[in-house]
Design a protein around this motif. Structure first.
Motif, short mmCIF file in Angstrom:
data_model
loop_
_atom_site.label_atom_id
_atom_site.label_comp_id
_atom_site.label_asym_id
_atom_site.label_seq_id
_atom_site.Cartn_x
_atom_site.Cartn_y
_atom_site.Cartn_z
N HIS B 91 -14.13 108.56 22.66
CA HIS B 91 -13.81 107.20 23.09
C HIS B 91 -12.71 107.18 24.16
O HIS B 91 -12.50 106.17 24.83
N ASN B 92 -12.00 108.32 24.32
CA ASN B 92 -10.95 108.39 25.34
C ASN B 92 -11.50 108.80 26.71
O ASN B 92 -10.79 108.71 27.70
N HIS B 93 -12.71 109.33 26.73
CA HIS B 93 -13.27 110.00 27.92
C HIS B 93 -12.20 110.81 28.64
O HIS B 93 -11.97 110.69 29.83
N ASP B 94 -11.62 111.70 27.86
CA ASP B 94 -10.48 112.47 28.40
C ASP B 94 -10.54 113.89 27.84
O ASP B 94 -10.31 114.11 26.64
N SER B 138 -19.52 103.11 33.23
CA SER B 138 -18.56 102.43 34.10
C SER B 138 -17.13 102.73 33.69
O SER B 138 -16.18 102.39 34.39
N HIS B 139 -16.96 103.38 32.56
CA HIS B 139 -15.60 103.64 32.05
C HIS B 139 -15.06 104.98 32.52
O HIS B 139 -13.86 105.21 32.44
N GLU B 140 -15.94 105.86 33.00
CA GLU B 140 -15.47 107.22 33.33
C GLU B 140 -14.45 107.22 34.46
O GLU B 140 -13.57 108.06 34.51
N LEU B 141 -14.61 106.28 35.41
CA LEU B 141 -13.69 106.23 36.55
C LEU B 141 -12.83 104.97 36.53
O LEU B 141 -12.49 104.41 37.56
N ASN B 142 -12.47 104.52 35.33
CA ASN B 142 -11.72 103.25 35.25
C ASN B 142 -10.22 103.43 35.30
O ASN B 142 -9.45 102.51 35.05
N GLY B 143 -9.79 104.66 35.63
CA GLY B 143 -8.35 104.89 35.74
C GLY B 143 -7.71 105.35 34.47
O GLY B 143 -6.57 105.79 34.46
N TRP B 144 -8.41 105.25 33.40
CA TRP B 144 -7.93 105.77 32.13
C TRP B 144 -8.58 107.12 31.89
O TRP B 144 -9.45 107.55 32.62
N GLY B 145 -8.18 107.78 30.87
CA GLY B 145 -8.77 109.07 30.52
C GLY B 145 -8.56 110.09 31.62
O GLY B 145 -7.55 110.10 32.34
#
Lengths: 463, 203
Positions: B91-94, B138-145
């Protein structure tokens, strides 16, 4: 010219008569006996009759009478068979049947009969081998023998197993590619050779998409079967396993009809079974009328699995069960549940040339996932066995030459088929039987030559 | 035939329930695109219970470090050995995150090392066709992780079947939208869930 033809005819006639006299006086040499016996055995015929007759004639024996302690080997049986066909009386009994000369006739006959009976009981052994319809190949060996006899099974590499017989016989399932086996008791031995290996055919699964079909695929494929299936995922979208094709015994060994998805194919499945294919039916497919003509029975009211039973040594008791009820008249019960009323869990019947096994279990995948430690293996073996029970096996090829005798597969039966059963008392014989005549063609040649010579002389007016 | 139940795995460490709307959206997607019989309600099942074995496809997610208890480890090991498919999503994509590091360690310890899954794997064509492998979120490059596009999923395979599927794509966020919002989406992001379900049910 005419006189030369007549001279030639006379010579031919004389030569033919001379050859016949020679064959009568000087029979075939003993050196050729082995070849003749081997040929006789190979062809199942009595090609060695002339040779054996000649040997017996030269020996001066009037009859062949044997007291046996064991069943003779193949070569000896062939020899005795040839002697009988050559016209010599051939009799045998058991060594224990021989009584002192002073024994009263009635007592001697009773002793002989009992001894013969014991001998027949102890030595009656027959073996048959059929290829196992299994991905790893192998052979199923059936043996018929007397109870309590210790049997030893071996192949060309040596001892495999031994067992004490009960119920007049036993069987082994031997994996691997061995093609010749022998089974020995303390007093007899039987053997089979050239057990053919059958080409393994595929399994066709008709099932809806779900855990049951997914784990059936897993179980059978990991056991080595090739399974074809077609799962409907959405309208006009199917997922296939293997390469599903038209049902035919040339491609498929068995069909698994798991649920109502098989109903639309019931006609072709019925044809497939009638022509020799196997069919596994389960409650979901056996309900309704689609397989009414094929199924082993109806489908009873569903019973829940016994809680915790999946973890026991009778794990199928933990599965939901819709028992097989109202069995067809020719159906056979193969297993019952321990649940109340001992409902039928598996029943089978023949249909046409094929076999149908109907099981009442549902959701067998729960056994695999929730069962005891070896449940994956047990689930796989259960499905493997179910398929083997019905799987189509190609008929054995017809041998080039028909073997009318049991041979080494049943040596005692072979002996009796060749020379008859044991006798209580040997028959007295005088003199040597009339010798066998030389080949007929020699007389035909002599007669024809003399006829030609006579006809020629008559035409030219000679006397 | 019993209906397919989408099950989410509970575990003692971490936050197993970090994507509460995901199950409903996946169930809706399966019902929408396929004719598979699917239970309208998902299930939540504890990894420390043998009941987890009743669900041969399990979804596991979270943000926090994962340390399976001994019992959870035993059940998980048994689950994969018997043919279950555990789908884990970070869930963190990190890849430097606590969930990724600990979850991959735990899987390696209990099941076996995770290996990159080829983008030509049958998973990507089991229903919808994903020519380039796992669909990007869309979350992979959202600035998080880690702010990376993770080009491959990881997997532990057994007998040519996926036993553990591991993703850093953050499908947990991508599929965790409010159900009413689906109609506004140009491309349904949950389509890949259908592939996972169909793969688990047919391979």
């Amino acid at each position: 010219m005419r006189s030369r033809v007549e001279w030639l005819a006379r010579v031919v006639a004389l030569l033919a008569l001379g050859a016949a006299w020679w064959m009568w006086q000087f029979p075939q040499s003993a050196a050729r006996l082995t070849d003749a016996i081997a040929d006789s055995d190979r062809t199942g015929s009595n090609a060695s009759v002339a040779t054996v007759a000649a040997l017996l004639r030269s020996s001066g024996l009037s009859a062949v009478q044997l007291s046996l302690q064991a069943v003779p080997e193949r070569e000896s049986r062939v020899l005795l068979h040839a002697a009988r066909d050559a016209g010599w009386p051939v009799e045998w009994n058991v060594k224990d049947a021989v009584t002192p000369a002073a024994t009263p006739a009635a007592v001697a006959a009773r002793v002989a009969a009992q001894a013969n009976s014991r001998f027949l009981e102890a030595n009656a052994i027959a073996v048959a081998a059929i290829p196992r319809v299994h991905p790893s190949g192998g052979t199923i060996i059936h043996v018929a023998a007397a109870n309590d006899v210790e049997l030893t099974l071996s192949d060309s590499l040596g001892w495999i197993d031994s067992v004490r017989v009960s119920n007049r016989g036993t069987y082994w399932e031997i994996p691997g590619n061995a093609r010749a086996f022998s089974v020995r008791s303390p007093t007899a031995a039987a053997s089979v050779a050239d057990v053919r290996a059958d080409t393994l055919k595929r399994i066709r699964l008709f099932a809806s998409t779900g855990w049951e079909s997914r784990f059936i695929l897993d179980a059978l494929e990991s056991a080595g079967w090739q399974v074809d299936a077609n799962f409907a995922i959405a309208p006009r979208v199917n997922v296939t396993a293997g390469i599903p094709a038209a049902l035919d015994t040339s491609r498929y060994a068995a069909v698994i009809a798991l649920d109502s998805s098989a109903w639309s194919q019931s006609a072709s499945i019925t044809r497939f079974v009638r022509s020799g294919g196997g069919l596994l039916l389960f409650p979901g497919s056996a309900r309704g009328n689609a397989f009414a003509s094929v199924r082993a029975g109806g489908v009873g009211t569903a019973l829940a699995g016994i809680p915790g039973a999946l973890q026991t040594d009778t794990p199928t008791e933990g599965l939901p069960l819709s028992p097989v009820t109202g069995l067809a008249s020719d159906a056979v019960v193969m297993a019952r549940s321990e649940r109340e009323g001992a409902p039928v869990t598996i029943a089978a019947r023949r249909f046409g040339a094929g076999r149908v096994v109907q099981a009442g279990f549902e959701q067998t995948w729960e056994w695999r996932m929730l069962g005891a430690e070896q449940s994956v293996h047990a689930h796989r073996e259960w499905w493997n066995n179910m398929v083997q029970r019905v799987a189509f096996s190609s008929p054995a090829p017809v041998p080039e030459r028909w073997q009318p005798l049991p041979g080494d597969a049943a040596p005692l039966a072979d002996l009796i088929a060749r020379i008859g059963g044991p006798t209580s008392e040997f028959t007295a014989h005088d003199g040597v039987p009339s010798p066998s005549v030389p080949p007929r063609w020699l007389f035909v040649v002599a007669a024809a030559a003399l006829l030609v010579e006579w006809w020629s002389r008559r035409l030219r007016g000679a006397v | 035939m019993s209906a397919f139940v989408f099950a989410t795995a509970q575990y003692e460490s971490g936050d197993w329930d970090s994507a509460p709307s995901l199950a409903g959206n996946v169930i809706d997607t399966i019902a929408r695109y396929t004719s598979l019989e699917v239970a309208p309600q998902g299930a939540m099942v504890s990894l420390s219970s043998n009941d987890a074995l009743r669900y041969p496809l399990l979804f596991l997610t979270g943000h926090l470090p994962v340390r399976f208890t001994a019992q959870e480890g035993r059940v998980l090991k048994r689950y994969v050995e018997r043919g279950g498919l555990l789908f884990i999503d970070d869930h963190n994509h990190d890849i430097d995150g606590a969930f990724h590091k600990t979850a991959t360690e735990e899987i390696s310890r209990l099941i076996g090392p995770l290996q990159p899954l080829p983008n030509t794997h049958a998973l990507y064509s089991s229903f919808f066709k994903f020519e380039d492998g796992p669909p990007t979120t869309s979350h992979e490059l959202n600035g998080w992780g880690d702010n990376l596009v993770h080009e491959q999923l990881l997997a532990v395979t057994r007998n040519d079947r996926i036993g553990v599927l591991y993703s850093n794509k953050d499908y947990s966020s991508e599929w965790n939208f409010h159900p009413d919002n689906k109609r506004f989406m140009g491309v349904d992001p949950t389509r890949f869930a259908v592939n996972i379900v169909v793969y688990a049910l047919t391979r």
